[in-house]
Design a protein around this motif. Sequence first.
Motif, PDB file in Angstrom:
ATOM      1  N   ALA A 263     -56.015 -14.042  -9.418  1.00  0.00           N
ATOM      2  CA  ALA A 263     -56.570 -15.633  -9.360  1.00  0.00           C
ATOM      3  C   ALA A 263     -56.310 -16.222  -7.870  1.00  0.00           C
ATOM      4  O   ALA A 263     -55.423 -15.853  -7.683  1.00  0.00           O
ATOM      5  CB  ALA A 263     -56.204 -16.769 -10.488  1.00  0.00           C
ATOM      6  N   CYS A 264     -57.385 -17.090  -7.578  1.00  0.00           N
ATOM      7  CA  CYS A 264     -56.864 -17.621  -6.362  1.00  0.00           C
ATOM      8  C   CYS A 264     -57.468 -19.251  -6.404  1.00  0.00           C
ATOM      9  O   CYS A 264     -58.392 -19.200  -7.042  1.00  0.00           O
ATOM     10  CB  CYS A 264     -57.728 -16.916  -5.206  1.00  0.00           C
ATOM     11  SG  CYS A 264     -59.272 -16.948  -5.120  1.00  0.00           S
ATOM     12  N   THR A 265     -56.714 -20.280  -5.579  1.00  0.00           N
ATOM     13  CA  THR A 265     -57.039 -21.474  -5.787  1.00  0.00           C
ATOM     14  C   THR A 265     -56.923 -21.855  -4.343  1.00  0.00           C
ATOM     15  O   THR A 265     -55.962 -21.683  -3.568  1.00  0.00           O
ATOM     16  CB  THR A 265     -56.077 -22.386  -6.487  1.00  0.00           C
ATOM     17  OG1 THR A 265     -54.917 -21.988  -5.933  1.00  0.00           O
ATOM     18  CG2 THR A 265     -56.071 -21.954  -7.942  1.00  0.00           C
TER      19      THR A 265
ATOM     20  N   VAL B 262     -63.534 -17.616   5.374  1.00  0.00           N
ATOM     21  CA  VAL B 262     -63.609 -17.929   4.157  1.00  0.00           C
ATOM     22  C   VAL B 262     -62.865 -19.402   3.801  1.00  0.00           C
ATOM     23  O   VAL B 262     -61.828 -19.639   4.426  1.00  0.00           O
ATOM     24  CB  VAL B 262     -62.722 -16.871   3.229  1.00  0.00           C
ATOM     25  CG1 VAL B 262     -62.484 -17.385   1.656  1.00  0.00           C
ATOM     26  CG2 VAL B 262     -63.252 -15.388   3.245  1.00  0.00           C
ATOM     27  N   ARG B 263     -63.472 -19.930   2.846  1.00  0.00           N
ATOM     28  CA  ARG B 263     -62.963 -21.535   2.774  1.00  0.00           C
ATOM     29  C   ARG B 263     -62.930 -21.936   1.308  1.00  0.00           C
ATOM     30  O   ARG B 263     -64.017 -21.727   0.719  1.00  0.00           O
ATOM     31  CB  ARG B 263     -63.331 -22.560   3.707  1.00  0.00           C
ATOM     32  CG  ARG B 263     -64.958 -22.906   3.527  1.00  0.00           C
ATOM     33  CD  ARG B 263     -65.531 -23.869   4.488  1.00  0.00           C
ATOM     34  NE  ARG B 263     -65.921 -23.187   5.670  1.00  0.00           N
ATOM     35  CZ  ARG B 263     -66.044 -23.680   7.075  1.00  0.00           C
ATOM     36  NH1 ARG B 263     -65.474 -24.957   6.995  1.00  0.00           N
ATOM     37  NH2 ARG B 263     -66.401 -23.256   7.889  1.00  0.00           N
ATOM     38  N   ASP B 264     -61.888 -22.440   0.919  1.00  0.00           N
ATOM     39  CA  ASP B 264     -61.709 -22.891  -0.283  1.00  0.00           C
ATOM     40  C   ASP B 264     -62.133 -22.521  -1.627  1.00  0.00           C
ATOM     41  O   ASP B 264     -62.818 -22.900  -2.079  1.00  0.00           O
ATOM     42  CB  ASP B 264     -62.175 -24.684  -0.094  1.00  0.00           C
ATOM     43  CG  ASP B 264     -61.815 -25.583  -1.035  1.00  0.00           C
ATOM     44  OD1 ASP B 264     -60.472 -25.377  -1.638  1.00  0.00           O
ATOM     45  OD2 ASP B 264     -62.429 -26.302  -1.561  1.00  0.00           O
ATOM     46  N   VAL B 265     -61.660 -21.143  -1.623  1.00  0.00           N
ATOM     47  CA  VAL B 265     -62.384 -20.447  -2.889  1.00  0.00           C
ATOM     48  C   VAL B 265     -61.299 -20.526  -4.029  1.00  0.00           C
ATOM     49  O   VAL B 265     -60.188 -20.135  -3.852  1.00  0.00           O
ATOM     50  CB  VAL B 265     -62.765 -18.790  -2.607  1.00  0.00           C
ATOM     51  CG1 VAL B 265     -62.713 -18.015  -3.786  1.00  0.00           C
ATOM     52  CG2 VAL B 265     -63.687 -18.800  -1.261  1.00  0.00           C
TER      53      VAL B 265
ATOM     54  N   LEU C  85     -58.969 -10.546   1.211  1.00  0.00           N
ATOM     55  CA  LEU C  85     -57.712 -11.279   0.838  1.00  0.00           C
ATOM     56  C   LEU C  85     -57.437 -11.205  -0.499  1.00  0.00           C
ATOM     57  O   LEU C  85     -56.154 -11.097  -0.866  1.00  0.00           O
ATOM     58  CB  LEU C  85     -58.362 -12.679   0.933  1.00  0.00           C
ATOM     59  CG  LEU C  85     -58.758 -13.492   2.399  1.00  0.00           C
ATOM     60  CD1 LEU C  85     -59.206 -14.594   2.396  1.00  0.00           C
ATOM     61  CD2 LEU C  85     -57.263 -13.528   3.224  1.00  0.00           C
ATOM     62  N   LEU C  86     -58.219 -10.899  -1.343  1.00  0.00           N
ATOM     63  CA  LEU C  86     -58.121 -10.769  -2.813  1.00  0.00           C
ATOM     64  C   LEU C  86     -57.061  -9.297  -2.891  1.00  0.00           C
ATOM     65  O   LEU C  86     -56.319  -9.190  -3.837  1.00  0.00           O
ATOM     66  CB  LEU C  86     -59.277 -10.492  -3.887  1.00  0.00           C
ATOM     67  CG  LEU C  86     -60.149 -11.888  -3.897  1.00  0.00           C
ATOM     68  CD1 LEU C  86     -61.433 -11.460  -4.589  1.00  0.00           C
ATOM     69  CD2 LEU C  86     -59.175 -12.805  -4.496  1.00  0.00           C
TER      70      LEU C  86
ATOM     71  N   ALA D 260     -54.974 -20.369   4.087  1.00  0.00           N
ATOM     72  CA  ALA D 260     -54.822 -21.411   2.997  1.00  0.00           C
ATOM     73  C   ALA D 260     -55.009 -21.109   1.795  1.00  0.00           C
ATOM     74  O   ALA D 260     -55.482 -19.941   1.147  1.00  0.00           O
ATOM     75  CB  ALA D 260     -56.003 -22.420   3.428  1.00  0.00           C
ATOM     76  N   GLY D 261     -54.324 -21.685   0.779  1.00  0.00           N
ATOM     77  CA  GLY D 261     -54.409 -21.576  -0.684  1.00  0.00           C
ATOM     78  C   GLY D 261     -53.517 -20.440  -1.236  1.00  0.00           C
ATOM     79  O   GLY D 261     -52.584 -20.244  -0.458  1.00  0.00           O
TER      80      GLY D 261
END
Lengths: 418, 234
Positions: B12-14, B29-32, B58-59, B67-68
């Motif tokens: 999971a990502c936030t 990538v932004r704010d996923v 990223l995943l 970020a995140g």
Amino acid sequence: MSSNLALLFHIAWRHLVVRRRQTAVAIGGVAVGVGFFLAVSALMVGSQNDFIKTLISAAPHIIIYDELRSPPPQPGVRIYGGADAAVALHGYKLRNEVRGIKDWQAILRTVNDTPGAIGSPSLSGAVTLRLGGREEPLGIVGIEPGLESKVSDVADKLRAGSLDDLERAQGGVIVGEELARRLGLNMGDIVNATAASGTTKPLRIVGLVKKGNTMIGQSSGYMLLREAQSLLARPFIINRIGVRLTDAYAADDVAHALESRYAYKAESWQERSSDFLSFLVTRNVIMYAVVSAILLVASFGIYTAVSNSVADKRRDIAILRSMGFSQGDLQLVFVFEGLALAMAGVVVGWVLGTALMEALGSLKFPVSGEDQRIPLDRSTRQYLIAAVASLLSGGIAAWLPARKAARVDPVDILRGAI
Amino acid sequence: MSSPGASPPVLACTGLGRTLPADPPVTLVRDVDLAIQPGKFTAIVGPSGCGKSSLLYLLGLIDRPTAGQLLLDGRDLTPLSGDERAAIRLEHFGFVFQFHFLLPEFNALENVALPIRRLGRLHGAAVEARARELLGEVGLAGKELKSPDKLSGGERQRVAIARALANDPRLILGDEPTGNLDSVNSARVVDLFVALAHQQGRAVVCVTHDMGIAERADVRVEMLDGRVVAVKAQ
């Protein structure tokens, strides 16, 4: 962990096997470097050892002369104080001393009491050989054959006759074969010798020294000590003591001890040949500079091979990283490539070097009528030095590009692939 | 965010974001916010350049977010070192790319064995047996000893899938895995992916621009300009 290293080595190995030509060139570079290192150092060390052996054995390890390095203090100075005294004496008449080593029997005893040391007294002086109107100067050395043969290797340098023959013939003399040839003398011939004192004696040739042994010299002749004393009109006098030691390298220390005790100049073979020895040091510096340059150039080959491999394998690096291989893993793969190249180069170089040494060792050079072989030093030490130096420089040469492999960013490659 | 299915997400990502340090900075990538479910085939779709591959990297811990947070089984992966991330990739992630990326010096069996040997849980004959089993699963029994250049494009991609499955990962990540395949081979690969999700309970995430693949996914993530604009269960 070790199975991981085996895996990384396996990958490195495959890279090398596939790139046969580049691998062969890199290995060849190291092999030539190692091979020539071995051959050159065997030559240099071998000739150096041979040279030093000649230096050591040609003459006694220590020669005590009837000379003083500094003039003895005059009685007046001795009485009125040392260097800082208020008295300075000038212009007084020097006592005329008889030359020769005084109390030489005591010195000889001291020498013979030193462990591993043997002394041989001798008297040297100049005479002139006269034969049919021709004259040749000759440095006469009066020796005790039994002692001298233990102290120098004159006995081994004789073309004909032996030192013991001096005892058997009245007025026997051993001269250089070159001198004998110039005067037209053969074994058993008689020649007149005149000393500076005016004494003239007939001498019989009982031995010839081989030519080419410059350390002994072609213009010296050997006689019995007592006959030399009588020819030179210096009865009971000797002016040299030759000393041979079991450990030749102790000569410096023993010479210092003797000189500080008896004041007579005691010259070790090291002092006698100090210019040669410093020349050898220079020679070694040059040799190691050249040889390390060879090894360094060989490591350039490894650098190029590993560098190219890293550049070629960027895709593989990226996929291995994405698979879960760490940066360190990838770096090791390429360091292993370099080490494997160096290792293979060392082994081939050992074979090459050994072959070169065999080839050099089989060469014969005629020197003064005798076949001489090139002196070679085939110690395992040289093999180890070559191996360690090659592996070290190979490892460093591989490590530099290997760092680049570790820094490859898989994202760039994976997304932008072809 | 609508997350289909009841099981907790494996990944999971936030607020996940990735900005390249250029001048001016480029945001890929932004704010996923996303939750990847086990047993589901998730497709990430969108026009080219929308950041879907960047999100996948990223995943998959190949790239680092700027970020995140990224959570694997609820564990925050953001602070991990490069080596720790590599260790997680090795054990939990399997990647399939548009290009097969097989090592050309190794045959099919050896390529599949690489991650198994690196993980080091199996040794010797067990490694080979496992690699053979995987190649059998992707339908390449009998071609184990062929080198990549002796295999067809579809076969190579199946070797790559077998390699991705080598350490029994819980996540399979595909970046246009059918991009270089014809329709027949493409369909076989998609069948395999669906089976990996539905029958073996793995989480399969594929970046694709092939709507045929997107149709067959359980979850469709639509992206535009680096953002997730829709998550549709189908």
